[in-house]
Design a protein around this motif. Structure first.
Motif, PDB file in Angstrom:
ATOM      1  N   TYR A 100      24.037   3.522   3.541  1.00  0.00           N
ATOM      2  CA  TYR A 100      24.696   2.778   2.468  1.00  0.00           C
ATOM      3  C   TYR A 100      23.768   2.589   1.270  1.00  0.00           C
ATOM      4  CZ  TYR A 100      28.447   1.191   5.670  1.00  0.00           C
ATOM      5  OH  TYR A 100      29.510   1.123   6.534  1.00  0.00           O
ATOM      6  N   MET A 129      24.120  -4.092   5.356  1.00  0.00           N
ATOM      7  CA  MET A 129      24.837  -2.972   5.967  1.00  0.00           C
ATOM      8  C   MET A 129      25.998  -3.440   6.842  1.00  0.00           C
ATOM      9  SD  MET A 129      22.182  -1.433   8.806  1.00  0.00           S
ATOM     10  CE  MET A 129      21.000  -2.496   9.649  1.00  0.00           C
ATOM     11  N   TYR A 153      19.703   1.559   4.959  1.00  0.00           N
ATOM     12  CA  TYR A 153      20.615   0.841   5.837  1.00  0.00           C
ATOM     13  C   TYR A 153      21.952   1.558   5.898  1.00  0.00           C
ATOM     14  CZ  TYR A 153      16.986  -2.595   5.109  1.00  0.00           C
ATOM     15  OH  TYR A 153      15.760  -3.218   5.044  1.00  0.00           O
ATOM     16  N   GLN A 189      25.922   0.170  13.327  1.00  0.00           N
ATOM     17  CA  GLN A 189      25.013   0.064  12.192  1.00  0.00           C
ATOM     18  C   GLN A 189      23.587   0.420  12.619  1.00  0.00           C
ATOM     19  OE1 GLN A 189      27.313  -2.285  12.900  1.00  0.00           O
ATOM     20  NE2 GLN A 189      28.483  -2.686  11.028  1.00  0.00           N
TER      21      GLN A 189
END
Length: 369
Positions: free
Chosen positions: A319, A339, A235, A260
Protein backbone atom coordinates in the motif's frame (compact mmCIF):
# COMPACT_ATOMS: atom_id res chain seq x y z
CA UNK A 1 17.32 -3.79 30.98
CA UNK A 2 20.64 -3.46 29.18
CA UNK A 3 20.80 -5.22 25.85
CA UNK A 4 24.09 -6.81 24.83
CA UNK A 5 25.05 -9.09 22.00
CA UNK A 6 26.33 -12.36 23.37
CA UNK A 7 29.02 -14.64 21.96
CA UNK A 8 26.27 -17.22 21.30
CA UNK A 9 24.37 -14.74 19.13
CA UNK A 10 27.50 -13.88 17.17
CA UNK A 11 28.17 -17.58 16.56
CA UNK A 12 24.55 -18.12 15.51
CA UNK A 13 24.72 -15.19 13.10
CA UNK A 14 27.93 -16.49 11.57
CA UNK A 15 26.35 -19.93 11.16
CA UNK A 16 23.31 -18.39 9.46
CA UNK A 17 25.60 -16.62 6.99
CA UNK A 18 27.49 -19.83 6.25
CA UNK A 19 24.36 -21.65 5.10
CA UNK A 20 23.57 -18.97 2.50
CA UNK A 21 25.66 -20.72 -0.12
CA UNK A 22 23.95 -24.10 0.06
CA UNK A 23 21.78 -26.53 1.99
CA UNK A 24 22.99 -28.98 4.61
CA UNK A 25 22.62 -32.68 3.93
CA UNK A 26 18.97 -33.68 4.25
CA UNK A 27 17.62 -36.21 6.69
CA UNK A 28 15.43 -38.89 5.17
CA UNK A 29 12.16 -37.36 6.45
CA UNK A 30 12.96 -33.84 5.21
CA UNK A 31 11.98 -32.57 1.77
CA UNK A 32 14.05 -29.83 0.16
CA UNK A 33 12.07 -26.76 -0.84
CA UNK A 34 12.60 -24.27 -3.63
CA UNK A 35 12.02 -20.56 -3.22
CA UNK A 36 13.53 -18.56 -6.07
CA UNK A 37 11.44 -15.53 -7.13
CA UNK A 38 12.66 -14.18 -10.48
CA UNK A 39 11.01 -11.54 -12.70
CA UNK A 40 8.71 -13.38 -15.09
CA UNK A 41 6.35 -10.64 -16.26
CA UNK A 42 3.47 -8.76 -14.76
CA UNK A 43 0.45 -10.23 -12.95
CA UNK A 44 -2.80 -8.30 -12.55
CA UNK A 45 -5.05 -8.44 -9.48
CA UNK A 46 -8.36 -6.89 -8.51
CA UNK A 47 -8.46 -6.23 -4.76
CA UNK A 48 -11.75 -5.36 -3.09
CA UNK A 49 -12.13 -4.06 0.47
CA UNK A 50 -15.65 -3.88 1.88
CA UNK A 51 -16.40 -2.21 5.23
CA UNK A 52 -19.77 -2.11 6.99
CA UNK A 53 -20.33 -0.50 10.38
CA UNK A 54 -23.32 -2.60 11.35
CA UNK A 55 -25.78 -1.21 13.83
CA UNK A 56 -23.94 2.12 14.10
CA UNK A 57 -25.76 5.41 14.44
CA UNK A 58 -24.32 8.90 14.53
CA UNK A 59 -21.51 10.53 12.62
CA UNK A 60 -18.82 8.13 11.43
CA UNK A 61 -15.66 8.12 9.32
CA UNK A 62 -13.90 5.26 7.55
CA UNK A 63 -10.34 5.43 6.24
CA UNK A 64 -8.85 2.87 3.84
CA UNK A 65 -5.29 2.61 2.50
CA UNK A 66 -5.21 2.97 -1.28
CA UNK A 67 -2.34 1.28 -3.18
CA UNK A 68 0.00 4.17 -3.99
CA UNK A 69 3.26 2.62 -5.19
CA UNK A 70 4.68 3.10 -8.68
CA UNK A 71 7.82 1.01 -8.87
CA UNK A 72 9.58 -1.49 -11.16
CA UNK A 73 7.75 -4.26 -9.27
CA UNK A 74 4.30 -2.75 -8.66
CA UNK A 75 1.93 -0.33 -10.38
CA UNK A 76 -1.73 0.61 -9.82
CA UNK A 77 -3.95 0.59 -12.90
CA UNK A 78 -7.16 1.85 -11.32
CA UNK A 79 -8.99 2.49 -8.05
CA UNK A 80 -12.69 3.21 -7.63
CA UNK A 81 -15.06 3.30 -4.70
CA UNK A 82 -18.71 3.40 -3.70
CA UNK A 83 -20.78 3.50 -0.55
CA UNK A 84 -23.43 5.22 1.52
CA UNK A 85 -21.20 8.09 2.65
CA UNK A 86 -22.20 11.74 2.50
CA UNK A 87 -18.69 12.51 1.18
CA UNK A 88 -15.93 10.27 -0.19
CA UNK A 89 -12.56 11.63 -1.26
CA UNK A 90 -8.88 10.79 -1.32
CA UNK A 91 -6.06 12.47 0.55
CA UNK A 92 -2.29 11.98 0.48
CA UNK A 93 0.33 11.85 3.19
CA UNK A 94 2.45 14.89 2.44
CA UNK A 95 5.75 13.25 3.27
CA UNK A 96 5.45 9.88 1.53
CA UNK A 97 2.54 10.33 -0.88
CA UNK A 98 0.58 7.50 0.74
CA UNK A 99 -3.04 7.67 -0.43
CA UNK A 100 -5.98 7.50 1.95
CA UNK A 101 -9.65 7.03 1.05
CA UNK A 102 -11.78 9.05 3.47
CA UNK A 103 -15.54 8.44 3.76
CA UNK A 104 -17.73 10.49 6.10
CA UNK A 105 -21.22 9.45 7.16
CA UNK A 106 -24.03 11.58 8.54
CA UNK A 107 -25.83 10.69 11.74
CA UNK A 108 -28.81 9.54 9.71
CA UNK A 109 -26.82 6.88 7.82
CA UNK A 110 -27.72 3.31 8.78
CA UNK A 111 -24.99 0.65 8.64
CA UNK A 112 -22.36 2.89 6.97
CA UNK A 113 -20.82 0.98 4.05
CA UNK A 114 -17.72 1.56 1.90
CA UNK A 115 -16.29 -0.50 -0.99
CA UNK A 116 -12.84 0.14 -2.49
CA UNK A 117 -11.72 -1.77 -5.58
CA UNK A 118 -8.19 -1.43 -6.95
CA UNK A 119 -6.51 -3.05 -9.94
CA UNK A 120 -2.85 -3.58 -9.23
CA UNK A 121 -0.07 -5.19 -11.25
CA UNK A 122 2.86 -6.89 -9.55
CA UNK A 123 5.84 -8.98 -10.54
CA UNK A 124 8.48 -11.05 -8.83
CA UNK A 125 11.37 -8.96 -7.64
CA UNK A 126 15.02 -10.00 -7.52
CA UNK A 127 18.14 -7.89 -7.24
CA UNK A 128 20.81 -8.07 -9.93
CA UNK A 129 23.96 -7.79 -7.86
CA UNK A 130 26.06 -7.24 -10.96
CA UNK A 131 24.04 -4.30 -12.33
CA UNK A 132 24.96 -0.69 -11.64
CA UNK A 133 22.00 1.40 -10.47
CA UNK A 134 21.75 5.13 -11.22
CA UNK A 135 22.44 7.42 -8.28
CA UNK A 136 19.43 8.26 -6.11
CA UNK A 137 18.32 11.70 -4.98
CA UNK A 138 20.39 12.47 -1.84
CA UNK A 139 17.45 14.27 -0.20
CA UNK A 140 15.29 11.17 -0.69
CA UNK A 141 17.92 8.96 0.88
CA UNK A 142 18.25 11.32 3.86
CA UNK A 143 14.50 10.92 4.39
CA UNK A 144 14.94 7.17 4.89
CA UNK A 145 17.69 7.66 7.46
CA UNK A 146 15.40 9.66 9.76
CA UNK A 147 13.85 8.15 12.89
CA UNK A 148 10.12 7.77 13.42
CA UNK A 149 8.21 7.49 16.67
CA UNK A 150 8.42 3.69 16.71
CA UNK A 151 11.76 3.38 14.89
CA UNK A 152 14.32 5.55 16.71
CA UNK A 153 17.96 5.51 15.65
CA UNK A 154 19.65 6.60 18.86
CA UNK A 155 20.09 5.07 22.30
CA UNK A 156 19.83 1.31 22.51
CA UNK A 157 19.06 1.01 18.77
CA UNK A 158 22.30 2.78 17.88
CA UNK A 159 24.22 0.73 20.44
CA UNK A 160 23.01 -2.60 19.07
CA UNK A 161 23.50 -1.50 15.45
CA UNK A 162 27.10 -0.49 16.16
CA UNK A 163 27.83 -3.90 17.66
CA UNK A 164 26.18 -5.82 14.83
CA UNK A 165 27.96 -4.04 11.95
CA UNK A 166 31.35 -3.63 13.64
CA UNK A 167 34.03 -4.19 11.00
CA UNK A 168 31.63 -4.27 8.05
CA UNK A 169 33.24 -2.72 4.96
CA UNK A 170 30.22 -1.91 2.80
CA UNK A 171 26.51 -1.13 2.97
CA UNK A 172 25.75 -4.58 1.63
CA UNK A 173 27.81 -6.25 4.34
CA UNK A 174 26.08 -4.11 6.98
CA UNK A 175 22.66 -5.10 5.66
CA UNK A 176 23.63 -8.78 5.52
CA UNK A 177 24.88 -8.75 9.10
CA UNK A 178 21.75 -7.00 10.35
CA UNK A 179 19.50 -9.36 8.37
CA UNK A 180 21.22 -12.45 9.78
CA UNK A 181 21.30 -11.04 13.30
CA UNK A 182 17.59 -10.21 13.26
CA UNK A 183 16.73 -13.73 12.07
CA UNK A 184 18.67 -15.46 14.84
CA UNK A 185 17.83 -12.93 17.58
CA UNK A 186 14.06 -12.58 17.10
CA UNK A 187 11.23 -15.03 16.74
CA UNK A 188 7.70 -15.06 15.40
CA UNK A 189 5.00 -15.02 18.06
CA UNK A 190 1.64 -16.09 16.56
CA UNK A 191 -0.30 -14.78 19.57
CA UNK A 192 0.67 -11.16 18.88
CA UNK A 193 -2.35 -9.22 17.59
CA UNK A 194 -2.35 -8.08 13.99
CA UNK A 195 1.13 -7.43 12.65
CA UNK A 196 2.45 -6.19 15.99
CA UNK A 197 3.16 -2.65 17.17
CA UNK A 198 6.59 -2.00 15.65
CA UNK A 199 8.03 -0.50 18.86
CA UNK A 200 11.66 -1.54 18.46
CA UNK A 201 13.02 0.43 21.43
CA UNK A 202 10.67 -1.49 23.72
CA UNK A 203 11.75 -4.77 22.12
CA UNK A 204 15.42 -4.14 22.78
CA UNK A 205 15.02 -2.64 26.25
CA UNK A 206 12.75 -5.44 27.47
CA UNK A 207 14.74 -8.21 25.85
CA UNK A 208 11.47 -9.65 24.54
CA UNK A 209 12.50 -10.25 20.92
CA UNK A 210 9.23 -11.81 19.81
CA UNK A 211 6.70 -10.27 17.46
CA UNK A 212 5.34 -10.23 13.95
CA UNK A 213 6.28 -8.51 10.72
CA UNK A 214 5.73 -4.92 11.89
CA UNK A 215 8.04 -5.64 14.84
CA UNK A 216 10.73 -7.75 13.22
CA UNK A 217 11.07 -5.86 9.94
CA UNK A 218 10.91 -2.53 11.81
CA UNK A 219 13.86 -3.70 13.90
CA UNK A 220 15.75 -4.50 10.71
CA UNK A 221 14.93 -1.04 9.30
CA UNK A 222 15.90 0.75 12.50
CA UNK A 223 19.25 -1.03 12.79
CA UNK A 224 20.00 -0.23 9.14
CA UNK A 225 19.19 3.45 9.59
CA UNK A 226 21.24 3.62 12.77
CA UNK A 227 24.13 2.13 10.75
CA UNK A 228 23.86 4.82 8.06
CA UNK A 229 22.03 2.65 5.52
CA UNK A 230 18.72 4.10 4.22
CA UNK A 231 15.85 1.70 4.84
CA UNK A 232 12.06 1.64 4.98
CA UNK A 233 9.12 -0.63 5.66
CA UNK A 234 6.48 -1.17 2.98
CA UNK A 235 3.02 -1.97 4.34
CA UNK A 236 0.75 -4.24 2.31
CA UNK A 237 -1.14 -7.51 2.06
CA UNK A 238 -0.69 -11.02 0.68
CA UNK A 239 -3.07 -11.71 -2.22
CA UNK A 240 -2.81 -15.34 -3.35
CA UNK A 241 -0.90 -18.52 -2.44
CA UNK A 242 2.84 -18.75 -2.96
CA UNK A 243 3.88 -20.30 -6.27
CA UNK A 244 6.58 -22.20 -4.36
CA UNK A 245 4.23 -24.08 -2.05
CA UNK A 246 5.03 -22.25 1.19
CA UNK A 247 1.69 -22.12 3.00
CA UNK A 248 2.70 -19.30 5.33
CA UNK A 249 3.96 -17.07 2.51
CA UNK A 250 0.63 -16.75 0.71
CA UNK A 251 -2.93 -15.59 1.20
CA UNK A 252 -6.40 -16.99 0.60
CA UNK A 253 -7.84 -14.67 -2.08
CA UNK A 254 -11.43 -15.44 -1.05
CA UNK A 255 -10.80 -14.02 2.43
CA UNK A 256 -7.68 -12.01 3.20
CA UNK A 257 -8.54 -11.57 6.85
CA UNK A 258 -5.22 -11.34 8.67
CA UNK A 259 -3.20 -11.35 5.42
CA UNK A 260 -1.67 -7.93 6.03
CA UNK A 261 2.12 -8.06 5.85
CA UNK A 262 4.89 -5.49 5.77
CA UNK A 263 8.20 -5.91 3.99
CA UNK A 264 11.40 -3.87 3.99
CA UNK A 265 13.83 -2.29 1.58
CA UNK A 266 17.39 -0.99 1.98
CA UNK A 267 19.31 1.32 -0.31
CA UNK A 268 22.75 -0.09 -1.12
CA UNK A 269 25.28 2.14 -2.83
CA UNK A 270 25.73 1.14 -6.46
CA UNK A 271 22.84 -1.35 -6.33
CA UNK A 272 19.81 0.77 -5.45
CA UNK A 273 16.77 -0.23 -3.41
CA UNK A 274 16.90 -3.91 -2.49
CA UNK A 275 14.08 -6.13 -1.20
CA UNK A 276 14.34 -7.58 2.31
CA UNK A 277 12.07 -9.63 4.57
CA UNK A 278 13.66 -11.21 7.64
CA UNK A 279 10.22 -11.39 9.29
CA UNK A 280 9.00 -13.93 6.76
CA UNK A 281 12.04 -16.09 7.47
CA UNK A 282 11.03 -16.19 11.13
CA UNK A 283 7.44 -16.95 10.11
CA UNK A 284 8.55 -19.99 8.12
CA UNK A 285 10.68 -21.11 11.06
CA UNK A 286 7.78 -20.86 13.51
CA UNK A 287 4.70 -21.80 11.49
CA UNK A 288 5.47 -23.54 8.19
CA UNK A 289 5.81 -26.97 9.78
CA UNK A 290 4.05 -28.51 12.83
CA UNK A 291 7.29 -28.19 14.79
CA UNK A 292 9.01 -24.87 15.50
CA UNK A 293 12.20 -24.87 13.42
CA UNK A 294 14.98 -23.16 15.37
CA UNK A 295 17.78 -23.68 12.85
CA UNK A 296 18.11 -21.05 10.12
CA UNK A 297 19.97 -23.63 8.04
CA UNK A 298 17.10 -26.12 8.04
CA UNK A 299 16.24 -27.21 4.46
CA UNK A 300 12.72 -25.76 4.75
CA UNK A 301 14.08 -22.39 5.93
CA UNK A 302 17.37 -21.99 4.05
CA UNK A 303 15.91 -21.26 0.57
CA UNK A 304 13.65 -18.58 2.02
CA UNK A 305 16.42 -17.08 4.16
CA UNK A 306 18.68 -16.84 1.13
CA UNK A 307 16.05 -15.49 -1.29
CA UNK A 308 14.48 -12.85 0.95
CA UNK A 309 17.80 -11.01 1.08
CA UNK A 310 17.25 -9.39 -2.30
CA UNK A 311 13.96 -10.73 -3.67
CA UNK A 312 10.29 -11.29 -3.00
CA UNK A 313 7.32 -12.93 -4.68
CA UNK A 314 4.61 -11.22 -6.73
CA UNK A 315 1.72 -12.60 -4.63
CA UNK A 316 1.93 -9.56 -2.33
CA UNK A 317 0.86 -5.95 -2.82
CA UNK A 318 2.23 -2.89 -1.03
CA UNK A 319 0.00 0.00 0.00
CA UNK A 320 2.57 2.55 1.15
CA UNK A 321 5.72 3.14 3.17
CA UNK A 322 4.23 5.76 5.50
CA UNK A 323 4.88 6.00 9.23
CA UNK A 324 3.55 8.35 11.92
CA UNK A 325 0.36 8.74 9.88
CA UNK A 326 -2.26 11.29 10.95
CA UNK A 327 -5.52 10.30 9.31
CA UNK A 328 -7.45 13.33 7.98
CA UNK A 329 -10.03 14.40 10.55
CA UNK A 330 -9.28 11.56 12.97
CA UNK A 331 -9.57 12.01 16.73
CA UNK A 332 -7.22 9.14 17.43
CA UNK A 333 -3.47 9.60 17.70
CA UNK A 334 -1.09 9.15 14.81
CA UNK A 335 -0.74 5.61 13.50
CA UNK A 336 2.67 3.99 13.51
CA UNK A 337 1.77 2.52 10.11
CA UNK A 338 -1.30 2.29 7.87
CA UNK A 339 -2.26 -1.03 6.26
CA UNK A 340 -5.50 -1.87 8.07
CA UNK A 341 -8.95 -0.31 7.57
CA UNK A 342 -9.67 2.32 10.22
CA UNK A 343 -12.95 3.78 11.46
CA UNK A 344 -14.32 6.12 14.12
CA UNK A 345 -17.92 6.39 15.29
CA UNK A 346 -19.65 8.30 18.06
CA UNK A 347 -18.43 5.53 20.38
CA UNK A 348 -14.79 6.04 19.40
CA UNK A 349 -12.21 4.29 17.23
CA UNK A 350 -12.90 0.78 15.97
CA UNK A 351 -10.37 -2.00 16.56
CA UNK A 352 -8.75 -2.71 13.15
CA UNK A 353 -7.33 -5.99 14.44
CA UNK A 354 -10.83 -7.42 14.96
CA UNK A 355 -12.49 -7.72 11.53
CA UNK A 356 -15.35 -9.71 13.05
CA UNK A 357 -16.48 -6.88 15.33
CA UNK A 358 -15.31 -4.08 13.05
CA UNK A 359 -16.78 -5.83 10.02
CA UNK A 360 -14.61 -5.71 6.92
CA UNK A 361 -13.64 -8.15 4.22
CA UNK A 362 -10.78 -8.07 1.73
CA UNK A 363 -10.70 -10.31 -1.34
CA UNK A 364 -8.44 -10.63 -4.38
CA UNK A 365 -8.96 -11.95 -7.87
CA UNK A 366 -6.21 -12.54 -10.39
CA UNK A 367 -7.10 -11.17 -13.83
CA UNK A 368 -5.62 -13.40 -16.49
CA UNK A 369 -5.19 -12.30 -20.09
Amino acid sequence: MTFAITRRQIVQTAAASMVAGGLPQLHAQEVARRFEPRPEGWRKFEITTTVQLRGERGDATIWLPVPSLDTPWQRTSDSNWSGTASTINTASDGRTGAKVLVAKYAASAADPTLVLTSVVETQNRAVDWGAKAPAADPSDLREWLQPSELIPTDGIVKKVATQVVLGARSDREKAQRIYDWVIVSTYREPKVRGCGTGDIKAMLESGNMSGKCADINALFVGLCRASGVPARDIYGIRLVPSAFGYRELGGNPASLKGAQHCRAEVYLQGTGWVAMDPADVTKVMRQETPEWIKDAGHPVVAPVRKALFGSWESNWMGYNCASDVKLPGAKQARLGFFMYPQAETAAGAKDPYDPDTFVYQITAREIRA
